[in-house]
Structure formats: structure tokens, C-alpha cells
Scaffold this active site. Sequence first.
Site, PDB file in Angstrom:
ATOM      1  N   ASP A 310      34.852  48.052  42.596  1.00  0.00           N
ATOM      2  CA  ASP A 310      35.014  47.224  43.786  1.00  0.00           C
ATOM      3  C   ASP A 310      34.468  45.817  43.571  1.00  0.00           C
ATOM      4  OD1 ASP A 310      35.522  46.996  46.745  1.00  0.00           O
ATOM      5  OD2 ASP A 310      33.353  46.652  46.753  1.00  0.00           O
ATOM      6  N   GLU A 362      39.179  45.593  40.851  1.00  0.00           N
ATOM      7  CA  GLU A 362      39.660  44.861  42.024  1.00  0.00           C
ATOM      8  C   GLU A 362      39.208  43.415  41.827  1.00  0.00           C
ATOM      9  OE1 GLU A 362      39.207  44.384  46.860  1.00  0.00           O
ATOM     10  OE2 GLU A 362      37.525  44.985  45.600  1.00  0.00           O
TER      11      GLU A 362
END
Length: 634
Positions: A310, A362
Site C-alpha cells: 500500500d 500501489e
Amino acid sequence: MMQDAWKKYLPEHEIYLFNTGEAQRAYDFFGCHYIEEIGMHRFCVWAPNARHVSVVGDFNEWDVAETPMELFKNGVWVAFVPKLVDGENYKYAVHGYDGSRILKSDPFAFHCEVRPQTASKVWDIGGYEWLDHTYMQKRIKKNPLRDAVSIYELHIGSWRTKEDYRFPSFREVADELADYVSDMGYTHVEIMPVAEYPYDGSWGYQITAFYAITSRYGTPQDFMYFVDKLHSRGIGVIMDWVPGHFPKDEHGLAKFDGTHLFEHENVLQREHPQWGTLIFNYGRPEVVSFLVSNAMFFMDKYHIDGLRVDAVTSMLYLNYARDGYFVPNEQGGNIDLNAVKFLKKVNSVVLTNYAGAMTIAEESTAYPMITKPPYDGGLGFTFKWNMGFMHDTLAYMEMDHYFRQFEHSKMSFSMYYAFSENYILAYSHDEVVHGKKSMIDKMFGDYWQKFAALRTLYAFMFAHPGKKLMFMGDEFAQFIEWDFKKQLDWFLLDYDSHAGMQCYVKKLNEVYRQQNALFEIEDSWDGFTWLNVEDNEKSVYAFMRNAGDSHVVCVVNFTPVVREDYLVALPSDGKLRLLLSSDDEMYGGSGVKSAQECVTQKKGINGFEYSAVVTVPPLGALYYEFAANEGKRG
């Protein structure tokens, strides 16, 4: 005082590796472990600047003076405690360098109390009998870059809920999810973070216990069952991993020993101004050991198939969300060189230890070589989310049909950089929250047009180079935004339009997995050929995916006008056989008839020698299998 006989259960080389940033399985030493030979539990915690540390819990009535820890070596405190059983709560009472006295959860705890309680639990994560040996052996031989990858992203707590209880269990979800995902044809699930977190509204992205599976949904063994069950159906499990930041909750990692131990000491580097969280200090070797071991932990103990990392952008850029005020690196730049080194390390360690696994970034900028190997100067991720594709395609689909002719390049621009990284095309949870509208509600037009447009967009995505990801609810066109506090609107499947969408996505997955042209070559123009790319007036695109003798032609029409006798360019003489029409009545389409089969004609267009005539439905997409005539290739 610690008995000398017990010191053999304190391997000094593990502490050395931890202190030098080279530990890969620090969880085997730190935390709470039962030592069978002496019938005691060993507690180990890193708190180098603490004045004193003790273990407190149910077993000593939380008496700070009852079970002191001994400073063993290089900032590691140790205690041996008899007569403990699984499930007992404990914490570390830390007398900090700054004079503070705080009860801290164990950074290496395997299990915790259900929030809002915050104690760690004594827990043995062994004993589960895995049944996925065959699956794991097959995974070793797989290359995700050359395989079909269609990911179903979900939030465990709001996929389906149970009456009479607040949270579903991992076991209940696993039994239903394995059937559902397998039936729908997805290859993987991606679960939003399941490490322990205190605040439901963070969706798991603000973690306080990085080694503990959240007790909201059960025990560590329940999560093992979840992974095992999905593996039994051939479904891989990817989990969101959050090494970029952690919350300030007092019981967590923040100011752990009275100093800024896990986070940056410099206040200008310490906090994420956007999220109010603390940033890991990737320049501290012990922090690197903590995080690398954490990534390995989920692969090792839970058989996870992939980690989606993330907020990589926030890790890479020192000036992320800082409005120009930041501490530059030693070269005067805005890249966190320690974070770069850490990401290279964690990718190398994980992917060399677990063949067939994947790591996914990401990352939303043009930072170079995210998916190139570290030995070539890259970060070493397997895949990167293609945020540009997501932004451009959704902006286009929200646009009035008439004006799409003036923004035609939005749907083709992604091919200018499609092979610069190994991409996943993601329509994730982030796109259906915070007023952004659901996927179906983003589509321009009336009710019917919205469904037709979404089917066409999905067809475009599944044929476009890059692996696939969609968020739960997108497959049946949930109309409201995702709400983590309640389950999906499954009742919508009682309505034909939503049931048709679900049926359509199932068929898309089926065709995608059967046609290796749609997934085998994603890193070069060998796997992709534009056929019609400049027809902005009609807002039609056509292209062909290739892999050896396998060819699939995709034709998409982004206007509500039927395109009859539409000429599609083709590179050679051959035959087209219809694989899929998004306008089929069974999916909720208008039922415009497109030829089941058609042959090419010797009529050049768009620089090709051959073409075929097809009828393209309104806001519709067609997939054709193309078989070239032997000896007549152009």
C-alpha cells in the site's frame, strides 16, 4: 535473574541479524514463544532506550513489579514465564527513556484482544494441518507474468455479514467465498489488510500489531483455514500489506521505548500530514528487519501468495503531501533513498524465497522501473497498479457520449506506456468511496446505458494488456458506494440488470482464462496490435491480442449508436468467430445481432491489407477469435 541454563534459548546470532537489518524471520525469536524443553514461555522485545521493562498480564494480575524483564543484549529484553496458556492477555510495561510509563502491546504478538481492547494474547500459531501441498507445489512452477490473473478485491467484514453477530468469521467467509470466486472464474482474491488495527474506519490500513491477524474475524488458525480453503479451489490469496505508516495509538509502536524508535526522530520526517500517522524510519536496521520479517511471516506461516504494498508513492517521496516543506536526501533530492533500499530488499527476499509468489506496488507516479529487478536498478516488484489507465478510462466513461469524440485518446493513451512496467489494471475500493460514486453510477447516460457502458468498459479492460482487478460489488453493479459497516447489496441480484451483469463478468473471466492471447504476452507489441485506433468520430476502437497462433480481436463502441457494416482492419486473410457480445440479451443487452462468424475481405484499411465487416452494438463490445488462413498472412 535469568538462569544460565535458559540462555541457550536466546540465540545471539538472531539478535545480531536483527540489529544489522538482515533478519528475515525475526518472528521466530521475538514476541512470545513456548519453550517446550523448560515448560515456559519466552518473551523478547526490542526496547533499547527503555529504563525498565516488565511483562504484565492476566497471569500476574497486571502487577508491574511481578515479572521484570532482563536486558539481555543490544537492546533486547527477555523474560521466561511459567504456567501460561493460550488466550491469556499480556502487555509490556515500559518505563521509557523520557520517564513515561506505558503499557505497550507486543510488536511481534500473533494474536490480540478484539478491539476496543488492546492487549496481546499468548498464542501458539502452530498445529494447523495444511492441506494445500499440491497447490503450493503447482505455484512453484507458475509464472504470474505469463498466466491469467483476474483478482477479486474484498473487505472481509463487509462482503457478507451474518445475522446476530457483528463480524463474520474467516471460516464462514472462506466457505462461501471459495464457492463464489471459483464459480465466477477469478484466479485470485485480494483482501484488504487483516493485521490487527484499532479503528474500523481505517479499513485495516492503520495497523498496531503487524504480526497479529485481526481478532475481529477469529483466530490465526481461522485465517489459515481461510487461505487453505481458497487454495483447495485453486484460488490464490493476495493480502494488502502496509509498511508505509502506522497510527499514533499509545499501545502501539509509537514512541515505543520513550524515544522515536520505529518512526523518524526528526519531526519534519515523522508524520504523514495527510493521514496523521507516523512514518517508519527505513534507515534504521532493526526497522528493516521488523518489516522484512513481517512480509516473510505471512508467506511462511499463512501461505499467502502475494503482497500488495500500500501507498508506495508515500514511501518513495520525501515531499509526499508536504506542500514543499520536506527534508531532502543526502543528494538534495526528494526520494527517500532508505525506502528505495528497503523496497528492493523486501522484494528480493520474498520473491527469492517463495517461487510463484508476487509483490504488487500501489504507486501512482512515473517513478521508473518499479517492476524491474533490483540488479537492473529497479525496485523488484512483480506488478504495479496502473493508476493512469484507471483515471483516464473512468474520466472518459463519465463523459457525455457526444463529447467523447474530442477525448478519443483517453482510451488509447495507456498503450504509449503499457510495456514500461508489468501492470495490473485496477478498479479498486478507492474508486467507489468518498463521493466518487460506484462503478455503475459513474457511467454516463440513462439506466440502460449505464449498464451497457459498464459491460463495455469491462470488456475493454479484460482485453487490454495488464492483469485484472475489480472490487467486490463491481461484478454485479452495486449502485451505492461501498460502506464498510454493512454487507454488499446482494438483494440486487433479484433484478435482471444486476444478475445479467454478474453473468457477464463470469463469462468475461471464462473467455479471458481460455484465450491465452489475452494474457500471455503483456510486455511487448508482440502481444498487441491496434486495428482501428483513430475513429474518434464514431468512438470505436478495435485491436487484436496475440500469443503464438492464438488471436483475439476486440471491438468496442462507446456511443449508443449501432455501427452497422463497420470495417475492422486485419493483418491477414482469415476467419472471425464470435466469442462474446456484451449486448447479448442474457446480460441485459439490446440483442443487436452480430455475425457469429465472418471472413475477411481483400480490402485494405488503416495500413492493413485485409478487413472484416461487423455490426457493433450500441455501447457494446465484441470479442472474436481470429484464425488466419495458412500461407496467406499479411
